[in-house]
Scaffold this active site. Structure first.
Site, mmCIF file in Angstrom:
data_model
loop_
_atom_site.group_PDB
_atom_site.id
_atom_site.type_symbol
_atom_site.label_atom_id
_atom_site.label_comp_id
_atom_site.label_asym_id
_atom_site.label_seq_id
_atom_site.Cartn_x
_atom_site.Cartn_y
_atom_site.Cartn_z
ATOM 1 N N GLY A 38 0.709 -1.501 0.148
ATOM 2 C CA GLY A 38 -0.147 -0.021 0.075
ATOM 3 C C GLY A 38 0.807 1.359 -0.056
ATOM 4 O O GLY A 38 1.622 1.534 -0.853
ATOM 5 N N GLY A 39 0.444 2.070 1.012
ATOM 6 C CA GLY A 39 1.170 3.335 1.100
ATOM 7 C C GLY A 39 2.592 3.294 1.192
ATOM 8 O O GLY A 39 3.529 4.177 0.987
ATOM 9 N N LYS A 140 9.371 -14.519 16.610
ATOM 10 C CA LYS A 140 9.448 -16.013 16.909
ATOM 11 C C LYS A 140 10.522 -16.576 16.246
ATOM 12 O O LYS A 140 11.560 -17.492 16.845
ATOM 13 C CB LYS A 140 8.331 -16.585 16.723
ATOM 14 C CG LYS A 140 8.427 -18.173 17.154
ATOM 15 C CD LYS A 140 7.189 -19.207 16.624
ATOM 16 C CE LYS A 140 7.159 -20.468 16.986
ATOM 17 N NZ LYS A 140 5.824 -21.339 17.074
ATOM 18 N N HIS A 281 9.218 14.294 50.455
ATOM 19 C CA HIS A 281 8.934 12.710 50.598
ATOM 20 C C HIS A 281 7.328 12.383 50.429
ATOM 21 O O HIS A 281 6.536 11.797 51.169
ATOM 22 C CB HIS A 281 9.113 12.540 52.067
ATOM 23 C CG HIS A 281 10.752 12.577 52.188
ATOM 24 N ND1 HIS A 281 11.854 11.997 51.430
ATOM 25 C CD2 HIS A 281 11.520 13.011 53.256
ATOM 26 C CE1 HIS A 281 13.115 12.176 51.893
ATOM 27 N NE2 HIS A 281 12.741 12.960 52.984
ATOM 28 N N GLY A 310 15.101 21.433 50.161
ATOM 29 C CA GLY A 310 15.469 20.274 49.515
ATOM 30 C C GLY A 310 14.224 19.705 48.997
ATOM 31 O O GLY A 310 14.163 18.472 48.635
ATOM 32 N N GLU A 333 14.730 21.058 44.826
ATOM 33 C CA GLU A 333 15.419 20.128 44.067
ATOM 34 C C GLU A 333 14.789 20.214 42.663
ATOM 35 O O GLU A 333 15.453 20.068 41.639
ATOM 36 C CB GLU A 333 14.763 18.651 44.577
ATOM 37 C CG GLU A 333 15.587 18.061 46.022
ATOM 38 C CD GLU A 333 16.910 17.414 45.345
ATOM 39 O OE1 GLU A 333 17.418 17.480 43.999
ATOM 40 O OE2 GLU A 333 17.586 16.826 46.345
ATOM 41 N N ARG A 443 -4.668 9.339 64.720
ATOM 42 C CA ARG A 443 -4.952 10.651 63.999
ATOM 43 C C ARG A 443 -4.814 11.747 65.151
ATOM 44 O O ARG A 443 -4.687 12.858 64.588
ATOM 45 C CB ARG A 443 -6.876 10.582 63.733
ATOM 46 C CG ARG A 443 -7.353 11.736 62.986
ATOM 47 C CD ARG A 443 -8.668 11.409 62.363
ATOM 48 N NE ARG A 443 -8.658 10.357 61.458
ATOM 49 C CZ ARG A 443 -7.910 10.427 60.162
ATOM 50 N NH1 ARG A 443 -7.810 11.801 59.792
ATOM 51 N NH2 ARG A 443 -7.701 9.409 59.461
ATOM 52 N N ASP A 483 -11.164 12.978 70.928
ATOM 53 C CA ASP A 483 -9.818 13.431 71.507
ATOM 54 C C ASP A 483 -8.951 14.111 70.341
ATOM 55 O O ASP A 483 -8.328 14.996 70.408
ATOM 56 C CB ASP A 483 -8.841 12.157 72.036
ATOM 57 C CG ASP A 483 -9.050 11.179 71.003
ATOM 58 O OD1 ASP A 483 -9.598 11.109 70.032
ATOM 59 O OD2 ASP A 483 -8.416 9.999 71.143
ATOM 60 N N ARG A 525 -14.675 10.687 52.209
ATOM 61 C CA ARG A 525 -13.293 10.529 52.933
ATOM 62 C C ARG A 525 -12.217 10.656 51.849
ATOM 63 O O ARG A 525 -12.249 10.288 50.786
ATOM 64 C CB ARG A 525 -13.056 9.350 53.809
ATOM 65 C CG ARG A 525 -12.581 7.998 53.325
ATOM 66 C CD ARG A 525 -12.608 6.802 53.971
ATOM 67 N NE ARG A 525 -12.146 5.622 53.471
ATOM 68 C CZ ARG A 525 -12.284 4.460 53.917
ATOM 69 N NH1 ARG A 525 -12.911 4.480 55.115
ATOM 70 N NH2 ARG A 525 -11.614 3.574 53.294
#
Length: 529
Positions: A38-39, A140, A281, A310, A333, A443, A483, A525
């Protein structure tokens, strides 16, 4: 099967015509007979080359709109026949099958078609059948046949032929066979993944993942770990397709943290104002809005100057010279932004180790995507957390309702909390984080750590009260007991945004009322592990 196999006949059928004419000329100069379809055949003839049509080889014309052209024994027999097997040689002679020593194929642009938003039928028509079949056959039989599937290997092939006197070595063919199988595997993965989405299969029986090597990394998270960076071809703006203007090569941790920073800052529409996120981090150590980019950066930096050292800095507007000047006052960084002006680039040029990355825009935080995480023996696959809460979706649960300023800060804190490792606590005041607690098993510990860091920064800045005084606080999941909420109140928080849903919600709401806090529930959450 020989160590060095000469190349006398090549079949070329490519969708991407980049470098095709030059390759055809180079092969012809080396005495290689060219077969094509083809092409590809048309392009080679336009380059002044003599080409034999595959239809002439097989005795069958291309048919069914080009769907059937290479699926024929004279093609696959020429690729699969073992040159050292007498029975195979006899079969080739009986059926007039000529050996094909080199296959050059790249596939219909299926991935590009899907990315363009094409309809279902157009995508189906761009699934290549003959190409993968020939590639797998040639790969193959790599003991005798050389297969090339990537334009970047054209020059490598020609160099190999020159060094071996017109052929290829077994080791070279093995390497190209691996590349070929990886290509067909990635292609099939793209097709199966697209089709699963097209027919609404959220959890298909089998799922394949594929990527293209972008960078071999110096090492992984630690120097004893080998690592590499692969990209999936997505056009989502971010670290994978950003342009690096200067600085050392990105490391594994740089890439991971830069992605986290850019995804976070993309939560904030640049049309609503300049926003800066600083990551260390994989956790934010400061996020803020400002009237200018410089102000946004300065306010984010003032949340936790120690951790920012950093770190990775992400901006939601193009970097300008004034902001660049301010950033260079500390060691960073990476800086990533949707563009950078000439002044900014000139200022950064003096900091040769600072990496500057620019993107084509901001990532869409609501766009559908998936995340994949490997576990021992398998993978966890889930939708990307694109959860979004607007002011009308909040439920006020306390006697005191939040003010407009508190509400704005709550929504700001909620967006940040989505990108903080659980258990996540985020204090915000006037559009800037003033305390972040991340990744704690309790928490209440996250709440106290964030408050303690806020006190440390207040001391460093010479302030009389912790930054958390008068702030709002966001929790990525519900407070299981009062708490944690009371610890936030002790730190000076005046309003709380949290998902709700605890068995002790009534106790928590009562504690909030007694502490004079306003509190809203989101009903959603944002765990991030």
């Amino acid at each position: 099967m020989t160590e060095m196999t000469p190349i006398r006949r090549a079949l070329i059928s490519v969708s991407d015509k980049t470098g095709l004419a030059d390759l055809g000329k180079a092969l012809a100069e080396r005495g290689v007979e060219l077969l094509s379809t083809g092409g590809s055949a048309t392009a080679l003839r336009e380059a002044g080359l003599e080409v034999r049509d595959v239809a002439d080889l097989t005795g069958f014309p291309e048919m069914m709109d080009g769907r059937v052209k290479t699926l024929h024994p004279k093609v696959h027999g020429g690729l699969l026949a073992l040159r050292g097997n007498p029975e195979h040689i006899a079969a080739m002679e009986d059926h007039e099958i000529a050996p094909i020593d080199l296959l050059v194929v790249n596939l219909y642009p299926f991935e590009e078609t899907v990315a363009s938003g094409a309809d279902y039928e157009t995508c189906i028509e761009n699934i290549d059948i003959g190409g993968p079949a020939m590639i797998r056959a040639a790969a193959k039989n790599h003991g005798d046949v050389t297969v090339v599937v990537d334009v970047e290997d054209y020059e490598t092939l020609l160099t190999e032929m020159d060094e071996t006197g017109g052929g290829t070595t077994r080791v070279f063919r093995q390497r190209l066979a691996q590349i070929a199988y990886a290509r067909t595997g990635a292609y099939d993965a793209a097709v199966s993944t697209w089709m699963a989405g097209a027919v609404g299969m959220a959890a298909p029986r089998r799922r394949a993942f594929a990527g293209t090597l972008a960078q071999t990394l110096r090492y992984g998270e630690n120097p004893h770990q080998a690592a590499a960076f692969y990209i999936d071809g997505s056009d989502r703006p971010g670290v994978a397709n950003a342009v690096q203007h200067q600085g050392k090569e990105l490391s594994y941790n740089n890439i991971n943290d830069t992605d986290a920073a850019f995804e976070l800052v993309s939560e904030f529409d640049p049309r609503d104002g300049a926003t800066c996120a600083i990551i260390k981090h994989a956790n934010p150590c400061g996020v803020a809005r400002g009237a200018t980019l410089k102000e946004a950066y300065s306010r984010a930096y003032d949340c936790d100057r120690t951790s920012a050292f950093g770190g990775i800095i992400a901006l939601n507007q193009p970097l300008d010279g004034e902001t660049a000047e301010e950033i260079t006052r500390i060691f960073a960084e990476v800086v990533i932004a949707p563009g950078a002006d000439d002044d900014a680039r000139a200022i950064f040029a003096a900091k040769k180790n600072l990496r500057l990355l620019t993107t084509t825009g901001m990532a869409d935080p609501l766009a559908a995507a998936r995340t994949v995480r490997q576990v021992s023996g398998g993978y966890l696959v889930q939708d990307k957390d694109s959860g979004h809460i607007g002011p009308n979706e909040l439920t006020s649960v306390t006697k005191k309702s939040p003010t407009d300023q508190q509400l704005a800060d709550m929504l700001f804190a909620w967006k940040v909390a989505k990108h903080v490792k659980s258990n996540a606590i985020v204090y915000v005041k006037d559009g800037a984080t003033v305390g972040i607690g991340a990744g704690q098993m309790s928490r209440v510990d996250s709440t106290r750590i964030a408050a303690r860091k806020s006190q440390d920064m207040a001391d460093a800045l010479g302030l009389s009260a912790p930054l958390t005084h008068g702030s709002v606080v966001a929790s990525d999941a519900f407070f299981p007991f009062p708490d944690g909420l009371l610890a936030a109140a002790e730190a000076g928080a005046t309003a709380v945004i949290q998902p709700g849903g605890s068995m002790r919600d009534d106790e928590v709401v009562k504690a909030a009322d007694e502490a004079g806090l306003a509190m809203v529930f989101t009903g959603m959450r944002h765990f991030r592990h």
